[in-house]
Design a protein around this motif. Structure first.
Motif, short mmCIF file in Angstrom:
data_model
loop_
_atom_site.label_atom_id
_atom_site.label_comp_id
_atom_site.label_asym_id
_atom_site.label_seq_id
_atom_site.Cartn_x
_atom_site.Cartn_y
_atom_site.Cartn_z
N PRO A 1 52.08 34.47 22.27
CA PRO A 1 51.89 35.06 21.18
C PRO A 1 51.82 34.32 19.79
CG PRO A 1 54.25 35.64 21.64
CD PRO A 1 53.40 34.75 22.47
N ASP A 2 52.66 32.69 19.50
CA ASP A 2 51.90 32.09 18.54
C ASP A 2 50.49 31.72 18.16
OD1 ASP A 2 54.35 32.44 17.93
OD2 ASP A 2 54.97 29.72 19.35
N ARG A 3 49.56 31.92 19.71
CA ARG A 3 48.45 31.54 19.42
C ARG A 3 47.88 32.52 18.76
NH1 ARG A 3 47.63 27.89 23.87
NH2 ARG A 3 45.70 28.54 23.71
N ILE B 1 48.99 36.05 16.99
CA ILE B 1 49.92 36.80 16.17
C ILE B 1 49.43 36.55 14.65
CG2 ILE B 1 51.96 37.94 15.44
CD1 ILE B 1 51.77 38.74 18.22
N GLY B 2 48.63 35.60 14.71
CA GLY B 2 48.47 35.38 13.14
C GLY B 2 47.39 35.28 13.06
N ASN C 1 59.13 43.66 17.53
CA ASN C 1 58.68 43.14 16.38
C ASN C 1 57.93 44.05 15.95
OD1 ASN C 1 60.16 40.06 16.64
ND2 ASN C 1 59.39 40.49 18.79
N SER D 1 54.85 43.90 12.29
CA SER D 1 54.85 42.56 11.32
C SER D 1 54.51 42.96 9.85
CB SER D 1 53.20 41.82 12.27
OG SER D 1 52.61 42.84 11.63
N ASP E 1 64.21 35.83 12.10
CA ASP E 1 64.39 34.73 11.71
C ASP E 1 65.43 34.20 9.84
OD1 ASP E 1 63.00 34.09 13.36
OD2 ASP E 1 60.99 34.78 12.02
N ASP F 1 68.24 32.46 12.88
CA ASP F 1 67.03 31.90 12.86
C ASP F 1 67.67 30.71 14.17
OD1 ASP F 1 64.57 31.80 12.35
OD2 ASP F 1 64.90 29.58 12.37
#
Ligand code: C2E
Ligand code: CA
Ligand code: CA
Ligand code: CA
Length: 281
Positions: A73-75, A77-78, A115, A117, A181, A203
């Motif tokens: 997801p870090d790749r 989601i942004g 989660n 956003s 977090d 976190d």
């Protein structure tokens, strides 16, 4: 020198254009991924520390483009947030997770954390979408926890009304809200008292480093747990990787923990097996 400066400028321009193109391509591929069913959800157990029972699972999205390696997801989601695609993607995750966990909930009492956003909470239709996902799946609202970050509720000191009104409405139906977090957002602590939340997730950066005494980390974790319990909020520690960390969290009265020590996020079938075994223990 003047010439060199101009060349540098051209180079920078090219890089910028290339980056924009790459982003546009990713957005296009993500849009296609939704229609081609390339997303999946992995589930990571949340352990009740009192008896090590699996109390719930967190839904974590994965992207599996055909014939390629799985994308974390870090790749994406942004990019999904910037383009607004997180709205349909997030709705898909929620519906999928509610559908899958409804069965586990009825058999084992499992709850699901999803989660959300900040972008999703700005949508006027968010609250009704969640209620519809619950109704369609048959999952009771009490079995759903929405994970939000501090920034959702408090944006540079201002409370974001749309987000609050969605969360208050959903809580009146029994849905619960966790601050994800926790402790990394630098916002005022007063919001813990005033805003519609039920749990804090400590976190993973607060976990004491493994292998050596870490009194500062211990002090911080203790302060967070005491603060949260004093306000009658549930406590969940994330990123738990060692037996010493588990021991510390027990001593400090933390309720639940999540991390590689117990299990990595796993596909649906593996999660189902873990949950079944957890009950038989
Ligand atoms: P998060 O919500 O803080 O999720 C926890 C992340 O920490 C997960 O990474 C999980 O695999 C990882 N993790 C769990 N236990 C441990 C541990 O013991 N040690 C270490 N080092 N890491 C651990 P993942 O799955 O790559 O997700 C990264 C982030 O992507 C999530 O962070 C969340 O912010 C975002 N994300 C994932 N799924 C979704 C989704 O469906 N919607 C939205 N909006 N964001 C999502
Ligand atoms: Ca989370
Ligand atoms: Ca987290
Ligand atoms: Ca995180």
């Amino acid at each position: 020198a003047k010439e060199a400066g101009r060349n540098q400028f051209v180079l920078y321009d090219d890089q910028l254009r290339e980056k924009r193109l790459a982003t546009a391509r990713t957005v296009e591929r993500l849009r296609e991924a939704l229609t081609r069913d390339e997303f999946l959800v992995h589930y990571q157990p949340l352990i009740r520390l009192a008896d090590e029972h699996i109390a719930g699972v967190e839904a974590l999205i994965r992207w599996q483009p055909a014939g390629e390696k799985m994308v974390p997801p870090d790749r994406f989601i942004g990019v999904s947030e910037d383009s607004g695609l997180i709205v349909p993607i997030g709705a898909w995750v929620l519906r999928e997770a509610c559908r899958v966990v409804a069965g586990w909930h009825h058999r084992h009492g499992t709850v699901i954390s999803v989660n959300v956003s900040p972008r999703q909470l700005r949508e006027p239709g968010f609250g009704l979408m969640v209620l519809d996902a619950l109704q369609t799946s048959g999952l009771p609202p009490q079995a759903l926890i929405l994970e939000i970050t501090e920034g959702v509720l408090v944006d540079s000191g201002l409370v974001t009304e749309q987000a609050i009104s969605h969360l208050s409405m959903l809580r009146s139906h029994g849905v619960r809200v966790a601050v994800d977090d926790f402790g990394t957002g630098y916002s005022s602590l007063a919001y813990l008292r005033d805003l519609p939340i039920d749990h804090v997730k400590i976190d993973r950066s607060f976990m004491p480093a493994p292998g050596q005494p870490d009194p500062a980390a211990r002090t911080l974790v203790k302060a967070i747990i005491d603060l949260a319990s004093g306000l009658r909020l549930g406590t969940i520690a994330e990123g738990v990787e060692t037996a010493e960390q588990v021991q510390l969290l027990r001593e400090l009265g933390c309720e639940r923990a999540q991390g590689f020590y117990f299990s990595r996020p796993v596909p649906e079938a593996d999660a189902a097996r873990l949950i079944g075994e957890s009950r038989d223990r």
